[in-house]
Write an enzyme that holds these catalytic residues in place. Structure first.
Site, short mmCIF file in Angstrom:
data_model
loop_
_atom_site.label_atom_id
_atom_site.label_comp_id
_atom_site.label_asym_id
_atom_site.label_seq_id
_atom_site.Cartn_x
_atom_site.Cartn_y
_atom_site.Cartn_z
N HIS A 1 9.33 11.11 26.38
CA HIS A 1 10.66 10.99 25.71
C HIS A 1 10.27 10.65 24.23
CE1 HIS A 1 14.84 10.47 25.30
NE2 HIS A 1 14.61 9.32 24.72
N HIS B 1 11.94 11.55 20.28
CA HIS B 1 12.74 12.24 19.07
C HIS B 1 12.02 12.19 17.92
CE1 HIS B 1 15.79 11.15 21.85
NE2 HIS B 1 15.85 9.84 21.52
N ARG C 1 21.93 2.81 15.00
CA ARG C 1 22.22 4.15 15.17
C ARG C 1 23.21 4.49 13.84
NH1 ARG C 1 26.90 5.36 18.50
NH2 ARG C 1 26.78 7.56 19.56
N TYR D 1 17.58 17.09 19.98
CA TYR D 1 18.90 17.18 19.66
C TYR D 1 19.46 17.33 18.14
CZ TYR D 1 18.97 11.99 18.76
OH TYR D 1 18.61 10.81 18.47
N HIS E 1 22.78 14.72 26.88
CA HIS E 1 22.37 13.38 26.41
C HIS E 1 22.48 12.28 27.18
CE1 HIS E 1 22.75 10.05 23.33
NE2 HIS E 1 21.52 10.91 22.43
N HIS F 1 19.73 10.30 29.04
CA HIS F 1 19.83 8.71 28.64
C HIS F 1 20.76 8.00 29.87
CE1 HIS F 1 18.91 9.92 24.42
NE2 HIS F 1 17.83 9.15 24.51
N GLU G 1 21.47 2.28 28.94
CA GLU G 1 20.40 1.56 28.11
C GLU G 1 20.97 0.44 27.42
OE1 GLU G 1 18.30 2.84 23.61
OE2 GLU G 1 19.73 4.01 24.68
N HIS H 1 15.40 4.97 29.83
CA HIS H 1 15.89 3.78 29.61
C HIS H 1 16.18 2.88 30.89
CE1 HIS H 1 14.98 4.56 25.52
NE2 HIS H 1 16.19 5.36 25.32
N ASP I 1 9.87 7.65 22.47
CA ASP I 1 11.29 7.47 21.98
C ASP I 1 11.45 7.67 20.56
OD1 ASP I 1 14.03 7.31 21.76
OD2 ASP I 1 14.19 5.32 22.83
#
Length: 455
Positions: A54, A56, A81, A120, A207, A232, A235, A269, A320
């Site tokens: 995993h 990003h 975020r 993504y 997602h 996901h 989480e 997660h 991640d």
């Protein structure tokens, strides 16, 4: 042919000494047996190189930039975020490719042999699609090829800003597609991965239950092929509460009740599951995709590893957000979280295998399954994803078997022992250094200079 002589090797049948491992021209392991031929390489400790399940990649450029407290004293994942979305307002395809090459190189130097990229970031700033819908997917494939890492490309479907179906806004708009456009993007991304080396593959990543509604999830699962499915799941507490309020069940409960979750699936997660949900997920054969360093960084919670493995569950590890890329630290952090929660020691060890052995073998099996990759073991016919380590140093002190693995994971110097890495037979790290390190780092530093005035 490449012929490796190794003093000790972790095989599917346990530890073996003085083996010869032969790699063929296709990048697979052609033979494992006694030493009979002149070697091309001599290795002290040979392990399967794991798949990082995993990642990003673009978030690597944010590492270290989100540790100040925001205006809200209850700073949390959700404030991180918001900062991530602000960061997204700047990235160009060239910059994303340079960042991805850097992170993939760092993974290889850490001992990973392949990565499942949960991709993504699809569109331009503001959500306008590029003329080539798979522009960003092709940049990820290009970065992987530059680094030499094995790749499972996972184009992500992201449709809504929450379970209430609110529209995407701000940085989220770069992710978004309705199901019809996503299926076109997915097909283009599959072609992009197929144009890479023969070990490259692809899958599908809805997602989360927040970002894809039940109808959209069913549509893309029905039409987007048979590769791995990553999502996901459970989480954050706020996520669990939102799904419960809108779908009438907690995320894990809803997914298991509404879809045929099995070995094709990797749920990322899973840090907010009940004991019953943990046992139920373990019985499906799906992989729990754990990212302990990122989960610690974001304050997600602690995965119930003791119950999950006790129920026969399959797990693997990923980096991640790429805030810190360290394979051995990921494994250690999971074990330490169990000890801290339960006031125990050697929480995941079994009577016949040490903690490090349990963690490493679980990660090898789960990572390969999650990536849809024939790897994770030193066995004839598997991809030659291998990591060679030095044991004549202050960290390993020429230790044998499980003690060597435990020293790598818990001794603090495991990554410095990584000497050589092969990905599908490609020699990408030699004497601890990636073969394109200087050029990749230079490009990454240029991108960071371009971004730093706006971050």
């Amino acid at each position: 042919m490449q012929i490796i002589h190794a003093k000790q090797v972790l095989t599917p049948n346990g530890w073996q000494s003085d083996l010869e491992v032969t790699l063929d021209a296709s990048g697979r392991i052609a033979d494992v047996g006694p030493q009979r031929h002149a070697p091309t390489d001599r290795i002290a400790l040979l392990l399967p190189a794991l798949l990082n399940l995993h990642s990003h990649a673009f978030q690597r450029a944010m590492a270290g930039l989100t540790e100040a407290r925001g205006p809200d004293p209850r700073d949390s994942f959700w404030s991180w975020r918001r900062l991530m979305y602000k960061f997204l307002d700047q990235l160009s395809p060239d910059q994303v490719e340079a960042i991805a090459a850097q992170v993939f190189m760092e993974m290889l130097e850490a001992g990973y042999g392949a990565v499942a990229e949960f991709h993504y970031l699809h569109h331009d700033v503001g959500g306008m699609p590029y003329d080539n819908l798979a522009e960003m997917s092709e940049r990820v494939v290009s970065a992987a090829m530059t680094s030499g890492i094995g790749l499972t490309l996972l184009p992500v479907q992201y449709q809504y800003g929450g379970c209430d179906l609110r529209p995407l806004n701000g940085g989220q708009q770069r992710f978004g597609n309705d199901p019809e456009r996503f299926l076109r993007l997915h097909a283009d991304a599959v072609r992009a991965a197929a144009a890479g080396p023969t070990d490259y593959t692809s899958g599908l990543a809805p997602h989360s239950l927040r970002a894809v509604d039940p109808a959209g999830l069913a549509a893309i699962l029905d039409q987007a092929g048979s590769g791995p499915v990553h999502m996901h799941l459970a989480e954050q507490v706020a996520e669990v509460n939102e799904v419960l309020a809108h779908l009438g069940a907690r995320p894990t409960e809803w997914l298991l009740d509404n879809h045929n979750v099995g070995q094709r699936w990797c749920l990322i997660h899973c840090t907010q599951m009940t004991e019953a949900e943990t046992a139920a997920l373990a019985k499906t054969g799906a992989v729990a995709g754990l990212c302990p360093l990122t989960e610690s960084n974001l304050g997600d919670g602690i995965f119930n590893g003791t119950t999950y493995l006790g129920q026969g569950g399959t797990l693997g590890f990923g980096s991640d957000s790429n805030v810190h890329i360290s394979l051995f630290e990921e494994l250690k952090t999971l074990e330490y979280s169990q000890r801290l929660r339960d006031l125990s020691r050697a929480a995941l060890a079994t009577e016949g295998r040490s903690t490090g052995r349990v963690l490493f073998e679980a990660a090898a099996k789960g990572g390969a399954q999650a990536g849809g990759r024939n790897s994770g073991r030193i066995e004839m016919g598997a991809w030659a994803d291998l990591v060679g380590l030095d044991d004549d140093n202050q960290w390993l002190c020429n230790r044998q078997g499980d003690a060597a693995l435990d020293s790598l994971i818990f001794g603090g110097g495991g990554q410095s022992c990584v000497r050589d890495v092969w990905s599908a037979g490609r020699r990408v790290v030699k004497e601890g250094r990636h073969f394109k390190r200087d050029a990749i780092v230079s490009n990454f530093k240029t991108v960071m200079r371009q971004l730093e005035t706006n971050i």
